[in-house]
Design a protein around this motif. Structure first.
Motif, short mmCIF file in Angstrom:
data_model
loop_
_atom_site.label_atom_id
_atom_site.label_comp_id
_atom_site.label_asym_id
_atom_site.label_seq_id
_atom_site.Cartn_x
_atom_site.Cartn_y
_atom_site.Cartn_z
N THR A 158 0.84 -1.20 0.00
CA THR A 158 0.00 0.00 0.00
C THR A 158 0.87 1.25 0.00
O THR A 158 0.58 2.22 -0.70
CB THR A 158 -0.94 -0.01 1.22
OG1 THR A 158 -1.73 -1.20 1.18
CG2 THR A 158 -1.86 1.19 1.22
N TRP A 159 1.94 1.23 0.77
CA TRP A 159 2.87 2.37 0.78
C TRP A 159 3.52 2.57 -0.59
O TRP A 159 3.65 3.69 -1.06
CB TRP A 159 3.94 2.19 1.86
CG TRP A 159 3.48 2.62 3.20
CD1 TRP A 159 3.08 1.84 4.23
CD2 TRP A 159 3.34 3.98 3.64
NE1 TRP A 159 2.70 2.63 5.29
CE2 TRP A 159 2.86 3.93 4.96
CE3 TRP A 159 3.58 5.22 3.06
CZ2 TRP A 159 2.60 5.09 5.71
CZ3 TRP A 159 3.34 6.36 3.80
CH2 TRP A 159 2.85 6.29 5.10
N VAL A 160 3.89 1.46 -1.23
CA VAL A 160 4.51 1.56 -2.56
C VAL A 160 3.53 2.19 -3.54
O VAL A 160 3.90 3.07 -4.33
CB VAL A 160 4.98 0.17 -3.04
CG1 VAL A 160 5.34 0.19 -4.52
CG2 VAL A 160 6.17 -0.29 -2.22
N LYS A 161 2.28 1.78 -3.50
CA LYS A 161 1.26 2.35 -4.40
C LYS A 161 1.08 3.84 -4.13
O LYS A 161 1.02 4.65 -5.07
CB LYS A 161 -0.07 1.60 -4.22
CG LYS A 161 -1.12 1.99 -5.21
CD LYS A 161 -0.75 1.55 -6.59
CE LYS A 161 -1.86 1.88 -7.56
NZ LYS A 161 -1.46 1.66 -8.94
N ALA A 162 1.02 4.22 -2.85
CA ALA A 162 0.86 5.64 -2.50
C ALA A 162 2.05 6.46 -2.98
O ALA A 162 1.88 7.54 -3.57
CB ALA A 162 0.67 5.78 -1.00
N LEU A 163 3.25 5.95 -2.76
CA LEU A 163 4.45 6.67 -3.19
C LEU A 163 4.50 6.78 -4.71
O LEU A 163 4.93 7.80 -5.25
CB LEU A 163 5.71 5.99 -2.65
CG LEU A 163 5.87 6.07 -1.14
CD1 LEU A 163 7.02 5.17 -0.68
CD2 LEU A 163 6.09 7.50 -0.69
N SER A 164 4.05 5.75 -5.39
CA SER A 164 4.00 5.78 -6.85
C SER A 164 3.05 6.88 -7.33
O SER A 164 3.37 7.63 -8.25
CB SER A 164 3.56 4.42 -7.37
OG SER A 164 3.47 4.43 -8.77
N LEU A 212 8.32 7.11 -5.93
CA LEU A 212 8.74 5.71 -5.87
C LEU A 212 10.25 5.56 -5.91
O LEU A 212 10.81 4.67 -5.27
CB LEU A 212 8.09 4.92 -7.01
CG LEU A 212 8.06 3.41 -6.86
CD1 LEU A 212 7.44 3.00 -5.53
CD2 LEU A 212 7.31 2.78 -7.99
N ASP A 213 10.94 6.46 -6.60
CA ASP A 213 12.41 6.40 -6.63
C ASP A 213 12.99 6.62 -5.23
O ASP A 213 14.03 6.04 -4.90
CB ASP A 213 12.99 7.43 -7.59
CG ASP A 213 12.77 7.04 -9.05
OD1 ASP A 213 12.50 5.85 -9.32
OD2 ASP A 213 12.87 7.92 -9.91
N ASP A 214 12.34 7.43 -4.42
CA ASP A 214 12.80 7.64 -3.05
C ASP A 214 12.72 6.33 -2.26
O ASP A 214 13.62 6.01 -1.49
CB ASP A 214 11.96 8.70 -2.34
CG ASP A 214 12.15 10.09 -2.94
OD1 ASP A 214 13.09 10.29 -3.73
OD2 ASP A 214 11.33 10.97 -2.62
N PHE A 215 11.67 5.57 -2.46
CA PHE A 215 11.51 4.30 -1.78
C PHE A 215 12.60 3.33 -2.21
O PHE A 215 13.14 2.58 -1.38
CB PHE A 215 10.13 3.72 -2.07
CG PHE A 215 9.85 2.44 -1.36
CD1 PHE A 215 9.47 2.45 -0.03
CD2 PHE A 215 9.97 1.23 -2.01
CE1 PHE A 215 9.22 1.26 0.64
CE2 PHE A 215 9.72 0.05 -1.36
CZ PHE A 215 9.34 0.06 -0.03
N ASP A 216 12.95 3.35 -3.46
CA ASP A 216 13.96 2.45 -4.00
C ASP A 216 15.33 2.69 -3.36
O ASP A 216 16.17 1.81 -3.33
CB ASP A 216 14.04 2.60 -5.53
CG ASP A 216 14.91 1.55 -6.16
OD1 ASP A 216 14.81 0.37 -5.76
OD2 ASP A 216 15.70 1.90 -7.06
N LYS A 217 15.54 3.89 -2.83
CA LYS A 217 16.83 4.22 -2.24
C LYS A 217 16.97 3.79 -0.77
O LYS A 217 18.02 3.95 -0.18
CB LYS A 217 17.06 5.73 -2.33
CG LYS A 217 17.20 6.22 -3.75
CD LYS A 217 17.27 7.72 -3.80
CE LYS A 217 17.19 8.20 -5.24
NZ LYS A 217 17.04 9.64 -5.31
N LEU A 218 15.91 3.25 -0.20
CA LEU A 218 15.94 2.90 1.23
C LEU A 218 17.07 1.94 1.57
O LEU A 218 17.81 2.16 2.51
CB LEU A 218 14.61 2.28 1.66
CG LEU A 218 13.46 3.26 1.82
CD1 LEU A 218 12.19 2.51 2.19
CD2 LEU A 218 13.78 4.31 2.86
#
Length: 100
Positions: free
Chosen positions: A56-62, A67-73
Motif C-alpha cells: 500500500t505504501w509503494v502504491k501511494a508513493l507511486s 517511488l524512486d525515493d523508496f527504492d533508495k531505502l
C-alpha cells in the motif's frame, strides 16, 4: 511490537504523506480510491499506523511520484573493487591538449 523511535518515524512518514497529498490538492476520498484503499486505511497511513502493508505504501508513493525515493531505502552498496576499477581506468587516461 515497534519501539518508540520506530513509531515516531512512522508518524513522520504519515505526516509527509498527508502533506504531499494536500500539496497536490488531492482529497482523501480520491487519493484512497487511486491507491486502492478505504478512507479509514488512508487515515491510518497518515497517522503512521504500523499495520499498513508495504504494498500500500509503494502504491501511494507511486501516485505521488516518489517511488524512486523508496527504492533508495536499502540501496546497493558500491563495491570497493568496482570503485578501484573506475579509478584505474580514469588514471590511465591521458589528456589530449589542443594546439593553439
Amino acid at each position: 511490537m515497534i519501539n518508540v523511535k520506530e513509531n515516531e518515524i512512522l508518524k513522520k512518514l504519515g505526516q509527509r504523506l498527508k502533506s504531499a497529498r494536500i500539496e497536490l490538492n488531492d482529497p482523501q476520498k480520491e487519493f484512497a480510491f487511486r491507491i486502492g484503499v478505504s478512507i479509514p486505511t488512508l487515515y491510518k497511513m497518515e497517522q503512521g499506523n504500523p499495520s499498513i502493508s508495504i504494498g500500500t505504501w509503494v502504491k501511494a508513493l507511486s501516485m505521488l511520484g516518489k517511488l524512486d525515493d523508496f527504492d533508495k531505502l536499502i540501496a546497493h552498496r558500491e563495491s570497493l573493487f568496482e570503485r578501484y576499477e573506475v579509478l584505474e581506468k580514469t588514471k590511465n587516461r591521458q589528456r589530449v591538449r589542443r594546439q593553439k
